[in-house]
Scaffold this active site. Structure first.
Site, short mmCIF file in Angstrom:
data_model
loop_
_atom_site.label_atom_id
_atom_site.label_comp_id
_atom_site.label_asym_id
_atom_site.label_seq_id
_atom_site.Cartn_x
_atom_site.Cartn_y
_atom_site.Cartn_z
N GLY A 39 0.84 -1.20 0.00
CA GLY A 39 0.00 0.00 0.00
C GLY A 39 0.87 1.24 0.00
N SER A 41 2.59 4.85 0.95
CA SER A 41 3.19 5.37 2.18
C SER A 41 2.09 6.06 2.99
CB SER A 41 4.29 6.39 1.79
OG SER A 41 4.83 6.96 2.96
N GLY A 42 2.01 5.75 4.27
CA GLY A 42 1.01 6.36 5.13
C GLY A 42 -0.34 5.64 5.10
N SER A 43 -0.43 4.55 4.34
CA SER A 43 -1.73 3.85 4.27
C SER A 43 -2.03 3.10 5.57
CB SER A 43 -1.75 2.88 3.08
OG SER A 43 -0.70 1.94 3.16
N GLY A 44 -0.96 2.72 6.32
CA GLY A 44 -1.18 2.04 7.61
C GLY A 44 -0.51 0.69 7.70
N SER A 46 2.63 -0.37 8.48
CA SER A 46 3.44 -0.60 9.69
C SER A 46 2.57 -0.66 10.94
CB SER A 46 4.47 0.51 9.89
OG SER A 46 5.30 0.59 8.78
N SER A 113 5.92 -1.94 -2.05
CA SER A 113 5.88 -2.98 -3.09
C SER A 113 4.90 -2.59 -4.21
CB SER A 113 5.50 -4.32 -2.44
OG SER A 113 5.78 -5.37 -3.32
#
Ligand SMILES: Nc1ncnc2c1ncn2[C@@H]1O[C@H](COP(=O)(O)OS(=O)(=O)O)[C@@H](OP(=O)(O)O)[C@H]1O
Ligand SMILES: Nc1ncnc2c1ncn2[C@@H]1O[C@H](COP(=O)(O)OP(=O)(O)O)[C@@H](O)[C@H]1O
Length: 205
Positions: A39, A41-44, A46, A113
């Site tokens: 997803g 960056s910032g999608s959640g 991690s 990815s």
């Protein structure tokens, strides 16, 4: 991208280990598998990966989170963000994730990815029941509003080149195993969706 002047390794022989993957799964009392988050960056990625791993760990499971930012501090610190570098990044991650699965762990990977072909390559590396593609779906506008690391701001101002969603592509999965809509559901609800999937596959009591 090649690191040998002599071509691929030769004269190498695969050694079977005395303790098999099955032995480790039996000892751990759970399946070993990769939850392959993808997803923007910032999608959640991690946030959800870490919470899911923590909750499983607290229930006695062997878990590990492989995170883009962290792996790029070490193993992959020689790689940037061109298409070729991202491909090599994902190839190495796939191989590392496979080792973790072999060691009996439940692995959560949290890499952007962005290319379908790279995700397919990782799927190919593993057995059919060892790879779960999790699409962490969140509109670019929401990710950009969150901007937890201030990277979108830098990408918009041209300070960062090849930034996914802004100046580099993101190919959304066409047939993910799980979709987590992080602009609709809470972090806890998204983690629960992972656990529901595990229960459905009989990987969790
Ligand atoms: N140009 C560019 N594009 C995208 N992301 C960038 C870039 N430069 C730095 N970063 C930071 O690196 C994290 C993404 O690394 P990944 O290894 O997950 O990327 S990739 O899978 O190879 O595309 C990404 O982490 P997340 O925000 O957790 O996704 C960013 O923090
Ligand atoms: N439902 C949700 N799931 C995950 N993160 C969420 C959610 N709603 C809001 N957030 C917030 O979005 C941000 C996601 O950041 P992060 O997990 O680092 O994303 P990524 O790893 O995809 O770059 C965090 O600040 C997190 O608190």
């Amino acid at each position: 991208m090649s690191f040998s002047t002599e071509g691929p390794s030769q004269n190498i022989v695969w050694h079977e280990q005395m303790i098999t993957k099955e032995n480790k799964r039996l000892a751990n009392n759970h399946h070993s598998v990769v939850f392959y988050f993808t997803g923007l960056s910032g999608s959640g990625k991690s946030t959800i990966a870490n919470l899911a791993a923590k909750q499983l760990f607290e229930q006695g499971a062997q878990t590990y989170v492989l995170d883009g930012d962290n792996v790029r501090h070490g193993l992959n610190k020689d790689l940037g963000f061109t298409e070729e570098a991202r491909q090599e990044n994902i190839r190495r991650i796939g191989e590392v994730a496979k080792l973790f699965v072999d060691s009996g762990q439940i692995v959560f990977t949290a890499f952007i990815s962005p290319y379908e072909s790279d995700r397919a390559m990782v799927r190919q590396l593993l057995e059919a029941d060892e790879f779960v593609e999790v699409y962490v779906a969140c509109p670019l506008t929401v990710c950009e509003e969150r901007d937890p690391k201030g990277l979108y701001r830098k990408a918009r101002s041209g300070e960062i080149a090849n930034f996914t969603g802004i100046s580099a592509p993101y190919e959304a999965p066409t047939a993910p195993d799980v979709i987590l809509q992080t602009d609709v559901y809470t972090t806890e609800q998204c983690v629960q969706q992972i656990f529901d999937y595990m229960k459905q596959r009989n990987w969790m009591k």
